[in-house]
Design a protein around this motif. Structure first.
Motif, mmCIF file in Angstrom:
data_model
loop_
_atom_site.group_PDB
_atom_site.id
_atom_site.type_symbol
_atom_site.label_atom_id
_atom_site.label_comp_id
_atom_site.label_asym_id
_atom_site.label_seq_id
_atom_site.Cartn_x
_atom_site.Cartn_y
_atom_site.Cartn_z
ATOM 1 N N VAL A 1 0.871 -1.163 0.000
ATOM 2 C CA VAL A 1 0.000 0.000 0.000
ATOM 3 C C VAL A 1 0.912 1.219 0.000
ATOM 4 O O VAL A 1 1.795 1.336 0.846
ATOM 5 N N VAL A 2 0.700 2.105 -0.966
ATOM 6 C CA VAL A 2 1.584 3.256 -1.145
ATOM 7 C C VAL A 2 0.779 4.557 -1.120
ATOM 8 O O VAL A 2 -0.441 4.546 -1.285
ATOM 9 N N ALA A 3 1.491 5.664 -0.946
ATOM 10 C CA ALA A 3 0.857 6.983 -0.962
ATOM 11 C C ALA A 3 0.248 7.258 -2.338
ATOM 12 O O ALA A 3 0.695 6.724 -3.355
ATOM 13 N N TYR A 4 -0.756 8.115 -2.351
ATOM 14 C CA TYR A 4 -1.439 8.483 -3.588
ATOM 15 C C TYR A 4 -0.440 8.975 -4.632
ATOM 16 O O TYR A 4 0.462 9.749 -4.340
ATOM 17 N N ASN A 5 -0.645 8.537 -5.864
ATOM 18 C CA ASN A 5 0.212 8.924 -6.978
ATOM 19 C C ASN A 5 -0.670 9.634 -8.015
ATOM 20 O O ASN A 5 -1.557 9.009 -8.600
ATOM 21 N N PRO A 6 -0.438 10.928 -8.258
ATOM 22 C CA PRO A 6 -1.283 11.637 -9.218
ATOM 23 C C PRO A 6 -1.214 11.078 -10.635
ATOM 24 O O PRO A 6 -2.083 11.357 -11.458
ATOM 25 N N GLN A 7 -0.224 10.253 -10.944
ATOM 26 C CA GLN A 7 -0.126 9.644 -12.276
ATOM 27 C C GLN A 7 -1.111 8.490 -12.461
ATOM 28 O O GLN A 7 -1.308 8.035 -13.585
ATOM 29 N N TRP A 8 -1.742 8.040 -11.389
ATOM 30 C CA TRP A 8 -2.696 6.939 -11.522
ATOM 31 C C TRP A 8 -3.822 7.291 -12.487
ATOM 32 O O TRP A 8 -4.283 6.441 -13.244
ATOM 33 N N GLY A 9 -4.273 8.523 -12.469
ATOM 34 C CA GLY A 9 -5.326 8.934 -13.403
ATOM 35 C C GLY A 9 -4.883 8.824 -14.851
ATOM 36 O O GLY A 9 -5.630 8.344 -15.708
ATOM 37 N N GLU A 10 -3.650 9.228 -15.128
ATOM 38 C CA GLU A 10 -3.104 9.123 -16.489
ATOM 39 C C GLU A 10 -2.935 7.655 -16.889
ATOM 40 O O GLU A 10 -3.176 7.294 -18.051
ATOM 41 N N MET A 11 -2.524 6.833 -15.932
ATOM 42 C CA MET A 11 -2.361 5.402 -16.212
ATOM 43 C C MET A 11 -3.714 4.770 -16.541
ATOM 44 O O MET A 11 -3.811 3.925 -17.432
ATOM 45 N N PHE A 12 -4.749 5.214 -15.833
ATOM 46 C CA PHE A 12 -6.096 4.738 -16.122
ATOM 47 C C PHE A 12 -6.490 5.101 -17.556
ATOM 48 O O PHE A 12 -6.976 4.259 -18.317
ATOM 49 N N VAL A 13 -6.297 6.360 -17.932
ATOM 50 C CA VAL A 13 -6.703 6.829 -19.267
ATOM 51 C C VAL A 13 -5.991 6.019 -20.349
ATOM 52 O O VAL A 13 -6.616 5.574 -21.326
ATOM 53 N N ALA A 14 -4.698 5.799 -20.185
ATOM 54 C CA ALA A 14 -3.938 5.047 -21.185
ATOM 55 C C ALA A 14 -4.464 3.621 -21.317
ATOM 56 O O ALA A 14 -4.648 3.110 -22.433
ATOM 57 N N GLU A 15 -4.726 2.986 -20.186
ATOM 58 C CA GLU A 15 -5.204 1.599 -20.240
ATOM 59 C C GLU A 15 -6.634 1.532 -20.754
ATOM 60 O O GLU A 15 -6.997 0.606 -21.482
ATOM 61 N N ALA A 16 -7.448 2.517 -20.412
ATOM 62 C CA ALA A 16 -8.828 2.551 -20.903
ATOM 63 C C ALA A 16 -8.847 2.621 -22.423
ATOM 64 O O ALA A 16 -9.682 1.973 -23.071
ATOM 65 N N GLU A 17 -7.923 3.368 -23.007
ATOM 66 C CA GLU A 17 -7.842 3.445 -24.468
ATOM 67 C C GLU A 17 -7.501 2.088 -25.070
ATOM 68 O O GLU A 17 -8.063 1.703 -26.100
ATOM 69 N N HIS A 18 -6.600 1.344 -24.433
ATOM 70 C CA HIS A 18 -6.257 0.000 -24.923
ATOM 71 C C HIS A 18 -7.467 -0.936 -24.837
ATOM 72 O O HIS A 18 -7.733 -1.691 -25.775
ATOM 73 N N ILE A 19 -8.171 -0.883 -23.711
ATOM 74 C CA ILE A 19 -9.354 -1.736 -23.526
ATOM 75 C C ILE A 19 -10.410 -1.384 -24.564
ATOM 76 O O ILE A 19 -11.024 -2.258 -25.171
ATOM 77 N N ALA A 20 -10.614 -0.100 -24.785
ATOM 78 C CA ALA A 20 -11.613 0.339 -25.769
ATOM 79 C C ALA A 20 -11.259 -0.149 -27.164
ATOM 80 O O ALA A 20 -12.151 -0.511 -27.944
ATOM 81 N N SER A 21 -9.977 -0.211 -27.478
ATOM 82 C CA SER A 21 -9.578 -0.676 -28.810
ATOM 83 C C SER A 21 -9.878 -2.159 -29.002
ATOM 84 O O SER A 21 -10.056 -2.614 -30.124
ATOM 85 N N VAL A 22 -9.967 -2.891 -27.915
ATOM 86 C CA VAL A 22 -10.279 -4.326 -27.998
ATOM 87 C C VAL A 22 -11.787 -4.562 -27.985
ATOM 88 O O VAL A 22 -12.314 -5.283 -28.826
ATOM 89 N N LEU A 23 -12.487 -3.961 -27.030
ATOM 90 C CA LEU A 23 -13.910 -4.258 -26.846
ATOM 91 C C LEU A 23 -14.830 -3.439 -27.755
ATOM 92 O O LEU A 23 -15.987 -3.793 -27.947
ATOM 93 N N GLY A 24 -14.325 -2.345 -28.279
ATOM 94 C CA GLY A 24 -15.028 -1.578 -29.295
ATOM 95 C C GLY A 24 -16.425 -1.130 -28.951
ATOM 96 O O GLY A 24 -16.693 -0.620 -27.866
ATOM 97 N N ALA A 25 -17.335 -1.352 -29.898
ATOM 98 C CA ALA A 25 -18.695 -0.809 -29.826
ATOM 99 C C ALA A 25 -19.531 -1.404 -28.698
ATOM 100 O O ALA A 25 -20.577 -0.839 -28.354
#
Length: 175
Positions: free
Chosen positions: A6-30
């Motif tokens: 368990v680590v202190a909050y990292n403000p980059q977590w939001g950016e990491m989410f966005v990047a991974e969400a784009e990858h997931i969206a490219s797979v699952l599509g419509a």
């Protein structure tokens, strides 16, 4: 047994989410209705396991199974429902074998989606309760550094209290 970190909050977590969400969206599509950042990494200022949790709402949960191979090519493991009816669960590890992401896929608008989003949104809007949750997680990680099950069990009572507070707080609101 998995190491509990368990680590202190990292403000980059939001950016990491966005990047991974784009990858997931490219797979699952419509089939995708929405992708949400959930879990403790989505709550500013609290300690968390450094694992990005993505909550994906889809139109057709059965169709998700057709994309298991594509998800596996992205480094995810297809785990099926994994104990929660109508969910599709995909954990991902990095090259060192450290868990980095969890993808939870549910039918759009399901009770599980509402529950997770209410919990997240309640803690974001109630930083005092978020800090109580953060402190408990830090204490449990220190107490059970190699026992993820005891760590999870230790959070259960407070999570139930916070979920009830969230239900009361959002009563009547449409999520």
């Amino acid at each position: 047994m998995r190491k509990v970190e368990v680590v202190a909050y990292n403000p980059q977590w939001g950016e990491m989410f966005v990047a991974e969400a784009e990858h997931i969206a490219s797979v699952l599509g419509a089939n995708i209705v929405a992708i949400h950042h959930m879990g403790s990494t989505a709550i500013p200022g609290i300690h968390a396991k450094p694992i990005i949790d993505l909550l994906v709402e889809v139109q057709d949960i059965e169709q998700v199974d057709e994309y298991n191979a594509a998800m596996e090519r992205m480094g995810y493991q297809a785990m099926g429902e994994f104990g929660i009816a109508t969910r599709r669960y995909f954990p991902k590890e990095n090259l060192e074998g450290v868990r980095t992401h969890h993808v939870h896929i549910f039918p759009a608008g399901s009770e599980q989606v509402k529950r997770h989003l209410m919990f997240r949104d309640y803690l974001i809007s109630h930083p005092e309760d978020a800090q109580v949750y953060s402190k408990l997680k830090q204490d449990l990680a220190q107490q059970y550094p190699t026992d993820i099950e005891k760590y999870m069990d230790g959070k259960d009572g407070l999570i139930k209290i916070l979920e009830q507070k969230a239900r009361d707080y959002f009563k009547g609101e449409q999520l």
